[in-house]
Design an enzyme around this catalytic site. Structure first.
Site, mmCIF file in Angstrom:
data_model
loop_
_atom_site.group_PDB
_atom_site.id
_atom_site.type_symbol
_atom_site.label_atom_id
_atom_site.label_comp_id
_atom_site.label_asym_id
_atom_site.label_seq_id
_atom_site.Cartn_x
_atom_site.Cartn_y
_atom_site.Cartn_z
ATOM 1 N N ARG A 123 0.883 -0.968 0.037
ATOM 2 C CA ARG A 123 -0.203 -0.243 -0.457
ATOM 3 C C ARG A 123 0.986 0.928 0.004
ATOM 4 N NH1 ARG A 123 -3.057 -2.846 4.034
ATOM 5 N NH2 ARG A 123 -4.868 -3.836 2.604
ATOM 6 N N LYS A 168 3.210 11.462 -12.038
ATOM 7 C CA LYS A 168 2.331 10.767 -12.543
ATOM 8 C C LYS A 168 3.275 9.248 -12.803
ATOM 9 C CE LYS A 168 -0.418 13.893 -15.429
ATOM 10 N NZ LYS A 168 -0.605 14.430 -17.364
ATOM 11 N N GLU A 199 9.661 17.362 -26.123
ATOM 12 C CA GLU A 199 9.149 18.193 -24.087
ATOM 13 C C GLU A 199 9.487 19.250 -23.921
ATOM 14 O OE1 GLU A 199 6.079 16.389 -23.286
ATOM 15 O OE2 GLU A 199 6.750 14.204 -23.455
ATOM 16 N N LYS A 249 7.998 22.045 -15.158
ATOM 17 C CA LYS A 249 7.497 21.521 -14.750
ATOM 18 C C LYS A 249 6.590 21.487 -13.332
ATOM 19 C CE LYS A 249 5.710 17.218 -15.204
ATOM 20 N NZ LYS A 249 5.681 15.929 -15.324
ATOM 21 N N GLU A 263 -3.710 16.988 -11.571
ATOM 22 C CA GLU A 263 -4.741 17.266 -13.197
ATOM 23 C C GLU A 263 -5.783 17.907 -12.860
ATOM 24 O OE1 GLU A 263 -2.527 15.924 -16.284
ATOM 25 O OE2 GLU A 263 -4.174 15.968 -17.532
ATOM 26 N N ARG A 287 -2.462 21.972 -15.096
ATOM 27 C CA ARG A 287 -1.217 20.603 -15.288
ATOM 28 C C ARG A 287 -2.273 19.790 -16.348
ATOM 29 N NH1 ARG A 287 1.642 16.075 -11.488
ATOM 30 N NH2 ARG A 287 2.455 15.186 -13.361
ATOM 31 N N ASN A 324 0.055 18.393 -21.052
ATOM 32 C CA ASN A 324 -0.157 18.052 -21.990
ATOM 33 C C ASN A 324 -0.477 18.044 -24.074
ATOM 34 O OD1 ASN A 324 -0.279 15.020 -20.962
ATOM 35 N ND2 ASN A 324 -1.798 16.519 -19.887
ATOM 36 N N HIS A 332 -0.364 15.695 -26.646
ATOM 37 C CA HIS A 332 0.136 14.535 -26.187
ATOM 38 C C HIS A 332 -1.521 13.442 -26.328
ATOM 39 C CE1 HIS A 332 3.157 16.162 -24.038
ATOM 40 N NE2 HIS A 332 3.455 14.615 -23.242
ATOM 41 N N HIS A 385 -0.716 10.485 -28.523
ATOM 42 C CA HIS A 385 -1.092 8.709 -27.274
ATOM 43 C C HIS A 385 -1.880 8.176 -28.647
ATOM 44 C CE1 HIS A 385 -0.515 10.570 -23.129
ATOM 45 N NE2 HIS A 385 0.818 10.257 -23.476
ATOM 46 N N HIS A 444 7.297 7.845 -27.862
ATOM 47 C CA HIS A 444 7.280 8.916 -27.244
ATOM 48 C C HIS A 444 6.996 10.754 -27.331
ATOM 49 C CE1 HIS A 444 3.617 10.693 -24.617
ATOM 50 N NE2 HIS A 444 4.974 11.386 -23.724
HETATM 51 P P1 NAD Z 1 11.980 4.773 -22.402
HETATM 52 O O1 NAD Z 1 12.113 4.300 -20.708
HETATM 53 O O2 NAD Z 1 11.776 3.288 -23.014
HETATM 54 O O3 NAD Z 1 13.673 4.582 -22.852
HETATM 55 C C1 NAD Z 1 14.555 4.696 -24.167
HETATM 56 C C2 NAD Z 1 15.236 4.094 -23.795
HETATM 57 O O4 NAD Z 1 16.545 4.701 -24.293
HETATM 58 C C3 NAD Z 1 14.812 2.672 -24.041
HETATM 59 O O5 NAD Z 1 15.451 1.890 -24.898
HETATM 60 C C4 NAD Z 1 16.416 2.782 -23.056
HETATM 61 O O6 NAD Z 1 16.954 0.992 -22.836
HETATM 62 C C5 NAD Z 1 17.046 3.354 -22.982
HETATM 63 N N1 NAD Z 1 17.580 3.849 -22.241
HETATM 64 C C6 NAD Z 1 18.399 4.929 -20.839
HETATM 65 N N2 NAD Z 1 18.635 5.620 -20.672
HETATM 66 C C7 NAD Z 1 19.460 5.320 -21.362
HETATM 67 C C8 NAD Z 1 21.261 5.581 -21.477
HETATM 68 N N3 NAD Z 1 21.257 6.222 -20.162
HETATM 69 N N4 NAD Z 1 21.247 5.612 -22.345
HETATM 70 C C9 NAD Z 1 21.897 4.718 -22.807
HETATM 71 N N5 NAD Z 1 20.079 4.317 -23.153
HETATM 72 C C10 NAD Z 1 19.060 4.541 -22.415
HETATM 73 O O7 NAD Z 1 11.560 6.009 -22.668
HETATM 74 P P2 NAD Z 1 11.481 7.595 -22.449
HETATM 75 O O8 NAD Z 1 11.257 8.925 -24.052
HETATM 76 O O9 NAD Z 1 12.750 7.857 -21.464
HETATM 77 O O10 NAD Z 1 9.854 7.617 -21.755
HETATM 78 C C11 NAD Z 1 9.085 7.319 -22.485
HETATM 79 C C12 NAD Z 1 7.935 6.722 -21.034
HETATM 80 O O11 NAD Z 1 7.828 7.850 -20.217
HETATM 81 C C13 NAD Z 1 6.791 7.037 -21.833
HETATM 82 O O12 NAD Z 1 6.203 5.598 -21.328
HETATM 83 C C14 NAD Z 1 5.922 7.603 -21.302
HETATM 84 O O13 NAD Z 1 4.024 7.893 -21.480
HETATM 85 C C15 NAD Z 1 6.179 7.999 -19.986
HETATM 86 N N6 NAD Z 1 5.871 9.165 -19.428
HETATM 87 C C16 NAD Z 1 5.921 10.029 -18.319
HETATM 88 C C17 NAD Z 1 5.678 10.980 -17.966
HETATM 89 C C18 NAD Z 1 4.683 11.240 -16.702
HETATM 90 O O14 NAD Z 1 4.745 12.608 -16.536
HETATM 91 N N7 NAD Z 1 5.111 10.624 -16.033
HETATM 92 C C19 NAD Z 1 5.647 12.301 -19.053
HETATM 93 C C20 NAD Z 1 6.111 11.893 -20.257
HETATM 94 C C21 NAD Z 1 6.137 10.793 -20.566
HETATM 95 N N1 GLY Z 2 4.063 14.874 -17.982
HETATM 96 C C1 GLY Z 2 2.377 15.328 -18.001
HETATM 97 C C2 GLY Z 2 2.496 15.639 -16.818
HETATM 98 O O1 GLY Z 2 3.059 15.196 -16.084
HETATM 99 O O2 GLY Z 2 1.751 15.998 -16.614
#
Ligand code: NAD
Ligand code: GLY
Length: 359
Positions: free
Chosen positions: A118, A140, A182, A224, A234, A238, A242, A245, A249, A262
């Site tokens: 939890r 998030k 971003e 941010k 949100e 907030r 997006n 997005h 998405h 992404h």
């Molecule tokens: P990811 O986590 O898939 O990483 C991208 C690639 O880079 C992967 O292959 C990973 O293994 C590789 N990688 C990571 N660090 C590395 C490094 N230092 N050197 C070499 N390779 C490396 O993708 P991302 O672009 O980091 O994140 C996208 C995700 O984040 C999506 O799922 C998206 O929905 C989410 N997201 C969430 C929020 C939030 O507020 N929580 C905001 C934006 C995006």
């Molecule tokens: N990436 C959108 C948010 O964190 O609200």
């Protein structure tokens, strides 16, 4: 090193930004309550940085969990592997989870932390540009459902965010561009001067020039943090984070998770939001073009994928989290540097834009 704070009363936390932070146990120790630590990473990042972090945490009982890489694995069965490891190692409620990786690892680890017994503590160590400027900050967390991106999740804040800019050195150029999407977003929604600065420095940013990329990360995190502090869950402002997005998405789901990154989908989605804002008469054609040129200069797509038609967008956008009472709300630009979240736009303009999508 720079330090920012996400101000959320008793859940406030620091964001540390700098070179060599992965080796600094003193930045992590204040946020680890017990002796148990579980580092969650993926099989791309593990060979690069896991050993180093384990050395930094040599005084703790560390369990590493190495998940398969990529968006396609941001799902229930991969999440289960984290719980399996925690239970096998008998981690108790004082355990601390550490996300070492990109946004996929950060989102899944945060969700695991929100659910395990939890709720246990977690720390974000983002290693992609995208996760350093966006996903690691703001709480998030979650996983995808085949019917929609990030549909299962929780708001759950980390105890700290550690951004080691050295980790960007191993990042492929395509992932750098994804992160720049971003970063551009923050300029478009909130900060005209930042937009000017990005236009000036885009080639050097793509090359990860250390001082400039650190500045871009810090400015992005500051925006941010400010937006999240104003509206953590949100309820209002907030949602401007997006921009692009809703379209993006839909592109990710349509193409199959992981085929368009992404950030790439957000790039094309922001170009669509710029076009719609122009069609609504809120931006001039010159402003729209300026935004699109900057997105393209970051190495990102500015048009939807070929073959993804207007009806595909409409079907997939209908499950967007910003849909309320069946009404689609979009983030659009009133002017460069000022975003609105609104359902109050001419639907015909959207229809006309989507009618020519993907052809
Ligand atoms: P990811 O986590 O898939 O990483 C991208 C690639 O880079 C992967 O292959 C990973 O293994 C590789 N990688 C990571 N660090 C590395 C490094 N230092 N050197 C070499 N390779 C490396 O993708 P991302 O672009 O980091 O994140 C996208 C995700 O984040 C999506 O799922 C998206 O929905 C989410 N997201 C969430 C929020 C939030 O507020 N929580 C905001 C934006 C995006
Ligand atoms: N990436 C959108 C948010 O964190 O609200």
């Amino acid at each position: 090193m720079q330090q920012l704070t996400v101000n959320l009363d008793d859940r406030s936390y620091p964001i540390h930004i700098g070179s060599g932070l992965l080796g600094q146990v003193e930045l992590l120790a204040p946020h680890i309550a017990g002796r148990q630590v579980c580092i969650v990473t993926d099989d791309t990042v593990a060979p690069l940085y896991l050993q180093r972090l384990c050395q930094t945490l040599a005084d703790y009982a560390v369990v590493p969990v190495v998940l398969p890489t990529g968006e396609a694995f941001k799902n229930w069965s991969t999440l289960q592997q984290i719980f399996d490891a925690l239970l096998a190692a008998r981690h108790d409620r004082r355990t601390t989870l550490i996300a070492l990786g990109g946004g996929v690892i950060g989102d899944m680890t945060g969700f695991a932390a929100a659910c395990y017994q939890r709720g246990v503590d977690f720390i974000q160590i983002p290693t992609t540009l995208l996760s350093q400027v966006d996903s690691s900050v703001g709480g998030k967390t979650g996983i995808n459902h085949p019917a929609g991106k990030n549909m299962i999740g929780a708001f759950y804040q980390p105890k700290a965010v550690l951004i080691d800019t050295d980790s960007l050195r191993t990042l492929p150029a395509r992932e750098v561009s994804a992160g720049l999407a971003e970063i551009i977003k923050y300029g478009l929604i909130r900060d005209r001067q930042f937009l000017d600065w990005l236009e000036q420095h885009m080639p050097a940013l793509r090359e990860l020039e250390p001082a400039l990329i650190t500045e871009a990360i810090a400015r992005s995190c500051a925006i941010k943090a400010e937006v999240v502090a104003a509206d953590e869950r949100e309820g209002g402002v907030r949602a401007i984070l997006n921009l692009g997005h809703t379209f993006g998405h839909a592109i990710e789901a349509h193409q199959g998770y992981g085929n368009w990154l992404h950030g790439e989908a957000v790039g094309a989605g922001m170009a669509m939001a710029l076009e719609l804002s122009q069609r609504l008469g809120w931006l001039s054609e010159a402003e729209q073009q300026r935004g699109v040129t900057l997105i393209a200069a970051a190495g990102l797509p500015v048009t939807p994928p070929r073959g993804m038609l207007g009806e595909d967008f409409k079907r997939l956008m209908a499950v967007d989290k910003k849909v309320l009472d069946g009404q689609l709300r979009l983030v659009l630009l009133k002017q460069m540097g000022e975003a609105v979240v609104t359902a109050d736009f001419d639907g015909q303009a959207l229809h006309s834009m989507l009618a020519v999508a993907g052809r």
